[in-house]
Each structure stands twice: as structure tokens, then as C-alpha cells.
Design an enzyme around this catalytic site. Sequence first.
Site, mmCIF file in Angstrom:
data_model
loop_
_atom_site.group_PDB
_atom_site.id
_atom_site.type_symbol
_atom_site.label_atom_id
_atom_site.label_comp_id
_atom_site.label_asym_id
_atom_site.label_seq_id
_atom_site.Cartn_x
_atom_site.Cartn_y
_atom_site.Cartn_z
ATOM 1 N N GLY A 71 41.093 4.041 54.425
ATOM 2 C CA GLY A 71 41.989 5.713 54.376
ATOM 3 C C GLY A 71 42.056 5.528 52.424
ATOM 4 N N ASN A 151 54.651 7.537 54.878
ATOM 5 C CA ASN A 151 54.660 6.112 55.474
ATOM 6 C C ASN A 151 55.962 5.192 55.113
ATOM 7 O OD1 ASN A 151 53.725 6.600 52.549
ATOM 8 N ND2 ASN A 151 53.608 3.947 52.152
ATOM 9 N N GLN A 179 48.925 8.337 58.673
ATOM 10 C CA GLN A 179 50.544 7.609 59.310
ATOM 11 C C GLN A 179 50.933 9.063 60.060
ATOM 12 O OE1 GLN A 179 52.251 5.287 59.163
ATOM 13 N NE2 GLN A 179 51.398 4.572 57.578
ATOM 14 N N SER A 199 42.655 6.513 58.943
ATOM 15 C CA SER A 199 42.443 5.378 59.185
ATOM 16 C C SER A 199 42.704 4.866 60.194
ATOM 17 C CB SER A 199 43.137 4.346 58.415
ATOM 18 O OG SER A 199 43.236 2.753 57.977
ATOM 19 N N HIS A 201 43.156 1.748 61.858
ATOM 20 C CA HIS A 201 43.848 0.647 62.124
ATOM 21 C C HIS A 201 45.112 1.366 62.173
ATOM 22 C CE1 HIS A 201 46.150 -0.343 58.581
ATOM 23 N NE2 HIS A 201 44.931 -0.206 58.373
ATOM 24 N N THR A 237 25.445 0.451 54.337
ATOM 25 C CA THR A 237 24.926 0.869 55.880
ATOM 26 C C THR A 237 25.962 0.799 56.942
ATOM 27 O OG1 THR A 237 23.273 -0.630 55.400
ATOM 28 C CG2 THR A 237 24.013 -0.905 58.157
ATOM 29 N N CYS A 324 51.727 -2.305 51.360
ATOM 30 C CA CYS A 324 50.452 -2.594 50.246
ATOM 31 C C CYS A 324 51.491 -2.676 49.476
ATOM 32 C CB CYS A 324 49.691 -1.264 51.223
ATOM 33 S SG CYS A 324 49.204 -0.129 51.775
#
Length: 385
Positions: A71, A151, A179, A199, A201, A237, A324
Site C-alpha cells: 500500500g 487506520n 483499511q 494492500s 495483507h 518482475t 508502522c
Amino acid sequence: MRKIYLDNAATTALSPKVLEAMMPYLTTVYGNPSSVHAFGQEAKKGLDAARDQVAAALNCTPGEVIFTGCGTESDNTAILGVAEKYKNKGKHIITSSVEHHAVLHTCEHLQKQGYDVTYLPVDEYGRVTAEQVRKALREDTILVTIMFANNEVGTIMPIPEIAAVCHEKGVLFHTDAVQAIGHVPVDVKAMDIDMLSLSAHKFHGPKGVGALYCRKGIKLPSYIMGGAQEKGRRAGTENVAGIVGLGAAIKLACDNLSENAAKMAILRDRLMRGLAEIPEVKLNGHPTERLPNNVNYSMKYIEGESILLKLDLSGIAASSGSACTSGSLDPSHVLLAMGLPHEIAHGSVRLTLGDDTTQEDIDYTIEQLKEIVAYLRAMSPLYKG
């Protein structure tokens, strides 16, 4: 000891169904999707299918989906890309004071490059209004970036209204929806969103993969130089297995969104009612316009870190804000922006529910928190109760 995970805003468990979808691409389907041979083309099919799944979830076309590493990269790609592409039109950007640091630090970086950034203040619930955005818009404004849902405190922003104000003046609008995806309905066409970050996860997908929705017609330069992957928009890649996992996770989350959100909201409200019984606590964020899985309370006279350590000893995983910035001793910038004094902001706890959270988990957490707060306050020189 009983173990309860209530830190789903930080990350979520990988869904077994998502892992199952990923496994072939971690084992037998290992070709490079840019290769023309059969091995490569088989991998490319997985990439294309995942792009279709993300597009269906957001209500956009597959060509408007750019896969990224997370994200944060999606936020950086959108903000830095617009800043570079439209610098001849202007160098003014508008954001809010409660954004994730992926947005705030990117804006601070641009300020050092000569850009002018307006950080809109928020109300007591952590919201900005479309009218605030309207008043802040200037002739040289090139981008407005406002998060979909916070968040830390879970407050949901008035995204369609903000987007409408931006487009009245021909200004691009980006939202960090990391979120929100999988928890509340998101429709980029109906909401008139130009760019959106997500994102995997955060909704039971794998770590290390995200996506950026970029509306057709917006040409962003790639700030990662190299090959021509993602139609020249993001070199390197592709993480095929991760992208396949993102696609599977977003489909699962959005297919069951209404059912899961309703279940979580019931548990969230039960948790909020239980914690409200503790003397001298404050709910952070909007009481109703919030994510269905987010609860954030400030417990007066005690430190949030002490609460977290005691919760951990009781088998409960929680946080005091953004994962974070959890290593920082500074109080949450979100809570300070909402007007909380330092000493109250320091005593905040964020509890975020997941698909596996049960009523028994909630009741146990309430029981433990009541005991922990009473224990810590008994030792606090500030508490006079």
C-alpha cells in the site's frame, strides 16, 4: 493460555483458501509472466485473472489496475507520479493531518522539492469535510489525497463528496483505502475516485503485494525504473504468487462483505459497550461512521504501552495505534490532530477485529481490560479514584 488476535488493522492472517490459490504459483507455475513460452504464459494467466478480480471488486477495468509491492508503494506511486506529471500546472497538494505516514512523509518529501502542501485539520472524530477541501483548493492545486478510513481510529471520510468538489475544479483525487477494502463497500466509478491504494495483507491476503487503481487517461510516470512490466507503469518482475493471493483475497472479502461487516459491527458494538463501563475512558473516532472492526479507546491516567504489555500477558494482541509507528514513544499524530491532550493520547488502545473473532473473545477482552485498567490505575500517581 488463551490467545486472541485483535490487531487486524496491522495485518491479518493469511486465509487458507488464499494460500491454496497461491500454492501452484509457489511450486509448479514458476515461469516469468513476461516470457512468451508456455511456462511464462501460464503464469501470466494467473496475473490476468487476479487483475480481473481486483477490477471486479473496485468496479473498474482491468487495465486500470497496477500491481505494486504494498500500500505504501501505491501511495508513493500516485502522489509522486502526479507531482512529477503535473508540475507545470501547479505545485499545490491538499491532504489531511491524520493520514498514514505513507502519505504524510511523501508530502513532506515533496515540500523539500518546492511543492506547497496544505494539511487540513480534522474535527474531534478525525474527519475532514468536502467544504474544507473546497476552501483549500487553488488555481495551482494538482492533487487532493484523503484517506478512505483512518487506520488508527476507524473514522470513515466523506469520500464521494470530497471527490465531487475536486472534480468541480478539475483536480485529481486519490484515496488511501488500505483499511477500507474488504470492510466497507468501495466503488471507484460511483464514488468518482481517480486513484486508490490498497494492500492485500489487510484483508487476509499475503504481505508484500498491493495495487493502485489509476483511472484511464491519467498517465503516471513510473518511479521504479527498469523493464516494461505493468504496461511500463511499474518495473520489476511481478510477484505472481502474491498477486494471485491478492486477487483471491479481495474476491473472498468482497463476496462476503455485507455478512462479515454486519457480524463485526455487532461484536465491535459489544466491545464498545463493555469498555464504556470503565470509568474515565474516551472513545476515539466517530461513534457510528467508523469501520465495522475498529475500536479505539483512551484510558485516562495510564500509559497505552503498559496496557498492551498486560494484554499480551493475558494472551490478547492489540496495539496503541499504527503498527508502522509502534516503536515510537511519541503519542499518535492522529489523536493529537483530533485535539486530545498528550497525556490522554498516550493512553490509547486500538482493538481491531478479524473474521475469526468470536463473542467469547470479546467478553474475555472486556473482562481482562477492566482488570488491567484497575490494576494500572492503582499504581498511577495521577489517578485519584
